[in-house]
Enzyme design. Structure first.
Site, PDB file in Angstrom:
ATOM      1  N   ASP A 266       0.906  -1.268  -0.011  1.00  0.00           N
ATOM      2  CA  ASP A 266      -0.073   0.091   0.019  1.00  0.00           C
ATOM      3  C   ASP A 266       0.919   1.045  -0.031  1.00  0.00           C
ATOM      4  O   ASP A 266       1.567   1.640   1.113  1.00  0.00           O
ATOM      5  CB  ASP A 266      -1.058   0.008   1.120  1.00  0.00           C
ATOM      6  CG  ASP A 266      -1.688   1.242   1.376  1.00  0.00           C
ATOM      7  OD1 ASP A 266      -2.108   1.675   0.471  1.00  0.00           O
ATOM      8  OD2 ASP A 266      -2.045   1.571   2.321  1.00  0.00           O
TER       9      ASP A 266
ATOM     10  N   GLU B 108      -0.902  -1.498  -4.818  1.00  0.00           N
ATOM     11  CA  GLU B 108      -2.324  -0.828  -4.847  1.00  0.00           C
ATOM     12  C   GLU B 108      -1.938   0.280  -5.908  1.00  0.00           C
ATOM     13  O   GLU B 108      -1.207   0.947  -5.628  1.00  0.00           O
ATOM     14  CB  GLU B 108      -2.869  -0.148  -3.465  1.00  0.00           C
ATOM     15  CG  GLU B 108      -4.187   0.456  -3.518  1.00  0.00           C
ATOM     16  CD  GLU B 108      -4.486   0.994  -2.335  1.00  0.00           C
ATOM     17  OE1 GLU B 108      -4.745   2.021  -1.805  1.00  0.00           O
ATOM     18  OE2 GLU B 108      -4.928  -0.019  -1.235  1.00  0.00           O
TER      19      GLU B 108
ATOM     20  N   ASP C 162      -2.329   0.710   7.655  1.00  0.00           N
ATOM     21  CA  ASP C 162      -1.506   0.615   6.166  1.00  0.00           C
ATOM     22  C   ASP C 162      -0.867  -0.722   5.976  1.00  0.00           C
ATOM     23  O   ASP C 162      -0.807  -1.020   5.027  1.00  0.00           O
ATOM     24  CB  ASP C 162      -0.217   1.722   6.466  1.00  0.00           C
ATOM     25  CG  ASP C 162      -0.704   3.276   6.505  1.00  0.00           C
ATOM     26  OD1 ASP C 162      -1.458   3.766   5.474  1.00  0.00           O
ATOM     27  OD2 ASP C 162      -0.750   3.803   7.524  1.00  0.00           O
TER      28      ASP C 162
END
Length: 176
Positions: A22, A83, A156
């Site tokens: 991420d 992502e 996260d």
């Protein structure tokens, strides 16, 4: 999470690790999920790479690059699930995030790894069942899929694990 003693035993030729990421310039979340041939999924490690907002952007990007390189060196994943950039309100934020993604993609490409990119919506849909899931719902479903005692933290890190999990669920294979 799998204990450090078990990592070596689990990470054999009949298994493959997926590194999920991420991206962020302040906090980059990651998770390493192992998929065994018999179908079991295991969380090997998750965490975050933090950079200082006081540092110039090029130095922060370097830290992200080096952090991802270190994770790749430790776990030797077969693929990386990243992502994709969220197209939100702030174009400047999206551009800055693109720099972090570039460092991540370069670290993976230098090792000739398969790179898969998923939108936040695709990750949520694969892991939770709906593309509109909240961060808490994603963390909870990551916990359920991987049979963890608690959700990965911080969020996260949970999002990084979700990216890896998405790749495993969507492709049915860690290298697909």
């Amino acid at each position: 999470m799998v204990s450090s003693e078990d990592v070596t035993q689990l990470h054999r030729k009949d298994s493959q690790a997926v590194l999920g990421i991420d991206p962020g310039t302040a906090v980059t979340g990651y998770g390493v999920v192992l998929r065994r041939e018999e179908g079991g999924l295991y969380l090997l490690e998750c965490g975050v790479i933090r950079t200082s907002s006081k540092e110039p952007l090029p130095f922060r990007i370097r830290e992200i690059f080096r952090g991802i390189q270190g994770i790749i060196d430790r776990f030797e994943p077969g693929s990386v699930a990243v992502e994709d950039v969220f197209q939100g309100k702030n174009v400047r934020s999206a551009l800055t995030l693109g720099h972090a993604r570039g460092a991540i993609l370069l670290a993976a490409a230098l090792q000739d790894l398969l790179i898969a990119e998923y939108s936040p919506r695709e990750i949520k849909k694969a892991v939770v069942g709906t593309g509109n899931a909240t961060k808490d719902q994603v963390a909870y479903m990551v916990q359920r899929h991987l049979r963890l005692k608690t959700p990965p933290a911080p969020t996260d890190a949970a999002d990084g694990v979700a990216a890896a999990l998405c790749h495993c669920l969507v492709t049915g294979s860690p290298t697909g």
